[in-house]
Design an enzyme around this catalytic site. Structure first.
Site, PDB file in Angstrom:
ATOM      1  CB  CYS A  81      17.011 -46.766  66.985  1.00  0.00           C
ATOM      2  SG  CYS A  81      15.412 -46.113  66.575  1.00  0.00           S
ATOM      3  CB  CYS A  84      16.059 -44.907  62.286  1.00  0.00           C
ATOM      4  SG  CYS A  84      17.382 -44.415  63.354  1.00  0.00           S
ATOM      5  CB  CYS A 130      17.025 -42.473  67.966  1.00  0.00           C
ATOM      6  SG  CYS A 130      17.891 -42.860  66.657  1.00  0.00           S
ATOM      7  CB  CYS A 155      16.000 -45.142  83.129  1.00  0.00           C
ATOM      8  SG  CYS A 155      14.795 -46.426  83.537  1.00  0.00           S
TER       9      CYS A 155
END
Length: 198
Positions: A81, A84, A130, A155
């Protein structure tokens, strides 16, 4: 007159049923809440404008862009991510779908991706975010006929991902910071005899 009233009542009932079906089946309050919570201003300081618009404002990058071209060339590695640092996908789940956005048939074993209902724009989709910070990643689609182990296509906006080649160092996880966490840290420090500075 009675026939008109009966028809109007039937149409109204049908409309109410359709509207009730449009509501998400999952109570948003029952969904897991992200560990990392920041204000918009705090996210804007950490991210580029495009990263912010996609991950924090639920935007979509344009298909077949520069980031997609880079994604297509990337070899073995892990995708984290961009907000984070949580692990989301690996190159093992990556495949070429031809849609213009990075595609994966499953999330990584770290299970950092959360799926939740998305009924925006008059469509019924499944949004992927996330799990750690709630960043919008993209959507997941099923039953499209891709020859993958899951017949699913995550996607994903490439701008939401940070790629680390195999053997590279994973990004540092963004620390959980909230008033409650800071209060607990202060309490632990005080119990340990450390003076807490304000």
């Amino acid at each position: 007159m009675k026939l008109r009233l009966a028809l109007f009542s039937a149409l109204l009932a049908a409309f109410c049923i359709v509207k009730a079906e449009d509501k998400p089946k999952t109570d948003p309050k029952a969904m897991p809440q992200p560990e990392i919570v920041k204000t918009d201003d705090e996210w804007k300081k950490l991210l580029t404008l495009e990263q912010y618009e996609v991950t924090r404002q639920r935007g979509t990058e344009r298909p077949f862009g520069h980031i997609y071209e880079e994604f297509e060339k990337q070899g073995e590695g892990t995708y984290y991510c961009v907000c984070c640092g949580a692990e989301l996908f690996t190159s093992k789940e990556k495949f070429h779908s031809g849609c213009g956005w990075p595609s994966f048939y499953d999330s990584s074993k770290a299970k950092g991706v959360l799926e939740k209902p998305d009924n925006s724009h008059g469509m019924r989709r499944v949004e992927t975010v996330c799990k750690r910070c709630g960043a919008h990643l993209g959507h997941v689609f099923e039953g499209e006929g891709f020859k993958t182990p899951t017949d699913r296509r995550f996607c994903i906006n490439g701008i939401a991902l940070k790629f680390v080649p195999k053997g590279g160092e994973a990004p540092k996880l963004l620390e959980v910071s909230s008033d409650a966490v800071q209060k607990k840290k202060d309490e632990v420090a005080k119990e340990g005899g450390v003076e807490v500075k304000k």
